[in-house]
Design an enzyme around this catalytic site. Sequence first.
Site, PDB file in Angstrom:
ATOM      1  N   HIS A  35     -10.381  -5.075  -3.242  1.00 48.56           N
ATOM      2  CA  HIS A  35      -9.009  -5.345  -2.801  1.00 48.56           C
ATOM      3  C   HIS A  35      -9.037  -5.794  -1.349  1.00 48.56           C
ATOM      4  O   HIS A  35      -9.906  -5.401  -0.574  1.00 48.56           O
ATOM      5  CB  HIS A  35      -8.120  -4.113  -2.976  1.00 48.56           C
ATOM      6  CG  HIS A  35      -8.687  -2.867  -2.377  1.00 48.56           C
ATOM      7  ND1 HIS A  35      -9.686  -2.139  -2.987  1.00 48.56           N
ATOM      8  CD2 HIS A  35      -8.418  -2.223  -1.214  1.00 48.56           C
ATOM      9  CE1 HIS A  35     -10.001  -1.104  -2.237  1.00 48.56           C
ATOM     10  NE2 HIS A  35      -9.246  -1.131  -1.140  1.00 48.56           N
TER      11      HIS A  35
ATOM     12  N   ASN B  35     -12.752  -3.290   2.656  1.00 51.09           N
ATOM     13  CA  ASN B  35     -13.685  -2.182   2.844  1.00 51.09           C
ATOM     14  C   ASN B  35     -14.742  -2.208   1.747  1.00 51.09           C
ATOM     15  O   ASN B  35     -14.426  -2.427   0.571  1.00 51.09           O
ATOM     16  CB  ASN B  35     -12.932  -0.848   2.828  1.00 51.09           C
ATOM     17  CG  ASN B  35     -12.040  -0.682   4.042  1.00 51.09           C
ATOM     18  OD1 ASN B  35     -12.357  -1.168   5.121  1.00 51.09           O
ATOM     19  ND2 ASN B  35     -10.910  -0.013   3.860  1.00 51.09           N
TER      20      ASN B  35
ATOM     21  N   HIS C 222      -7.008  -5.784   2.080  1.00 55.61           N
ATOM     22  CA  HIS C 222      -5.910  -5.205   2.864  1.00 55.61           C
ATOM     23  C   HIS C 222      -5.314  -6.293   3.759  1.00 55.61           C
ATOM     24  O   HIS C 222      -6.050  -7.045   4.414  1.00 55.61           O
ATOM     25  CB  HIS C 222      -6.416  -4.094   3.792  1.00 55.61           C
ATOM     26  CG  HIS C 222      -6.894  -2.865   3.094  1.00 55.61           C
ATOM     27  ND1 HIS C 222      -6.092  -1.767   2.886  1.00 55.61           N
ATOM     28  CD2 HIS C 222      -8.111  -2.544   2.584  1.00 55.61           C
ATOM     29  CE1 HIS C 222      -6.793  -0.817   2.271  1.00 55.61           C
ATOM     30  NE2 HIS C 222      -8.022  -1.265   2.083  1.00 55.61           N
TER      31      HIS C 222
ATOM     32  N   GLY D  37     -15.681   2.930   4.092  1.00 52.58           N
ATOM     33  CA  GLY D  37     -14.476   3.714   3.822  1.00 52.58           C
ATOM     34  C   GLY D  37     -13.758   3.313   2.548  1.00 52.58           C
ATOM     35  O   GLY D  37     -12.582   3.600   2.368  1.00 52.58           O
ATOM     36  N   GLN D  38     -14.480   2.656   1.631  1.00 52.71           N
ATOM     37  CA  GLN D  38     -13.835   2.230   0.383  1.00 52.71           C
ATOM     38  C   GLN D  38     -13.590   3.441  -0.504  1.00 52.71           C
ATOM     39  O   GLN D  38     -14.521   4.185  -0.825  1.00 52.71           O
ATOM     40  CB  GLN D  38     -14.729   1.222  -0.351  1.00 52.71           C
ATOM     41  CG  GLN D  38     -14.071   0.615  -1.583  1.00 52.71           C
ATOM     42  CD  GLN D  38     -14.944  -0.446  -2.242  1.00 52.71           C
ATOM     43  OE1 GLN D  38     -16.123  -0.594  -1.907  1.00 52.71           O
ATOM     44  NE2 GLN D  38     -14.369  -1.177  -3.175  1.00 52.71           N
TER      45      GLN D  38
ATOM     46  N   ASP E 186       0.849  -1.190   0.000  1.00 47.91           N
ATOM     47  CA  ASP E 186       0.000   0.000   0.000  1.00 47.91           C
ATOM     48  C   ASP E 186       0.890   1.247   0.000  1.00 47.91           C
ATOM     49  O   ASP E 186       1.894   1.298   0.712  1.00 47.91           O
ATOM     50  CB  ASP E 186      -0.919   0.002   1.230  1.00 47.91           C
ATOM     51  CG  ASP E 186      -2.057   0.993   1.098  1.00 47.91           C
ATOM     52  OD1 ASP E 186      -3.215   0.550   0.984  1.00 47.91           O
ATOM     53  OD2 ASP E 186      -1.796   2.207   1.107  1.00 47.91           O
TER      54      ASP E 186
HETATM   55  P1  5GP Z   1      -9.792   1.514   0.463  1.00 49.32           P
HETATM   56  O1  5GP Z   1      -9.896   2.759   1.282  1.00 49.32           O
HETATM   57  O2  5GP Z   1     -10.494   1.669  -0.884  1.00 49.32           O
HETATM   58  O3  5GP Z   1     -10.194   0.258   1.161  1.00 49.32           O
HETATM   59  O4  5GP Z   1      -8.255   1.314   0.189  1.00 49.32           O
HETATM   60  C1  5GP Z   1      -7.570   1.904  -0.850  1.00 49.32           C
HETATM   61  C2  5GP Z   1      -6.110   1.786  -0.527  1.00 49.32           C
HETATM   62  O5  5GP Z   1      -5.381   1.996  -1.714  1.00 49.32           O
HETATM   63  C3  5GP Z   1      -5.633   2.823   0.498  1.00 49.32           C
HETATM   64  O6  5GP Z   1      -5.049   2.153   1.608  1.00 49.32           O
HETATM   65  C4  5GP Z   1      -4.595   3.637  -0.283  1.00 49.32           C
HETATM   66  O7  5GP Z   1      -3.486   4.002   0.501  1.00 49.32           O
HETATM   67  C5  5GP Z   1      -4.209   2.687  -1.400  1.00 49.32           C
HETATM   68  N1  5GP Z   1      -3.803   3.338  -2.633  1.00 49.32           N
HETATM   69  C6  5GP Z   1      -4.426   4.369  -3.272  1.00 49.32           C
HETATM   70  N2  5GP Z   1      -3.770   4.689  -4.399  1.00 49.32           N
HETATM   71  C7  5GP Z   1      -2.701   3.850  -4.478  1.00 49.32           C
HETATM   72  C8  5GP Z   1      -1.643   3.707  -5.427  1.00 49.32           C
HETATM   73  O8  5GP Z   1      -1.544   4.412  -6.437  1.00 49.32           O
HETATM   74  N3  5GP Z   1      -0.728   2.720  -5.172  1.00 49.32           N
HETATM   75  C9  5GP Z   1      -0.812   1.908  -4.070  1.00 49.32           C
HETATM   76  N4  5GP Z   1       0.144   0.980  -3.927  1.00 49.32           N
HETATM   77  N5  5GP Z   1      -1.794   2.022  -3.161  1.00 49.32           N
HETATM   78  C10 5GP Z   1      -2.729   2.982  -3.366  1.00 49.32           C
END
Ligand code: 5GP
Length: 111
Positions: free
Chosen positions: A99, A86, A101, A92-93, A30
């Site tokens: 994906h 998420n 985590h 909080g997505q 991440d």
């Molecule tokens: P969500 O909030 O949708 O569950 O998680 C999205 C995750 O993607 C966040 O933890 C954020 O830090 C990560 N993320 C967003 N953009 C990028 C990116 O360009 N590269 C990587 N490696 N992670 C990303």
Amino acid sequence: MENCIFCKIIKGDIPSKKVYEDEEMMIIHDVAPKAKLHYLCLPKTHFALLKEMDDTKAAIVARCLQKVSKLEKDLGLEDGYRVIINQGENGGQTVHHLHIHLLGGEPLGDF
Ligand code: 5GP
Ligand code: ZN
């Protein structure tokens, strides 16, 4: 999907720190880690929500989790880790490509 960050990462159009890849998934670091170790497991098929899973997508997600379990030691997660998916606004997505985590590398405490 044209404007999906994770589809672009999977295609190689956006760089990432990749730790595993096969024909149906990728595991990357991440970009903004929320624990000492914070990986994202990305199914290569684009869909946003668990409720969109048909049998094929469900099998891919299951294999993602199975692969993660096999890679625990390689990923430095052998002492335990947290798995988070998420979902939607309240979840909080922020990236609408499903994906998983993986958080670990240190004790995480409770929620
Ligand atoms: P969500 O909030 O949708 O569950 O998680 C999205 C995750 O993607 C966040 O933890 C954020 O830090 C990560 N993320 C967003 N953009 C990028 C990116 O360009 N590269 C990587 N490696 N992670 C990303
Ligand atoms: Zn996508």
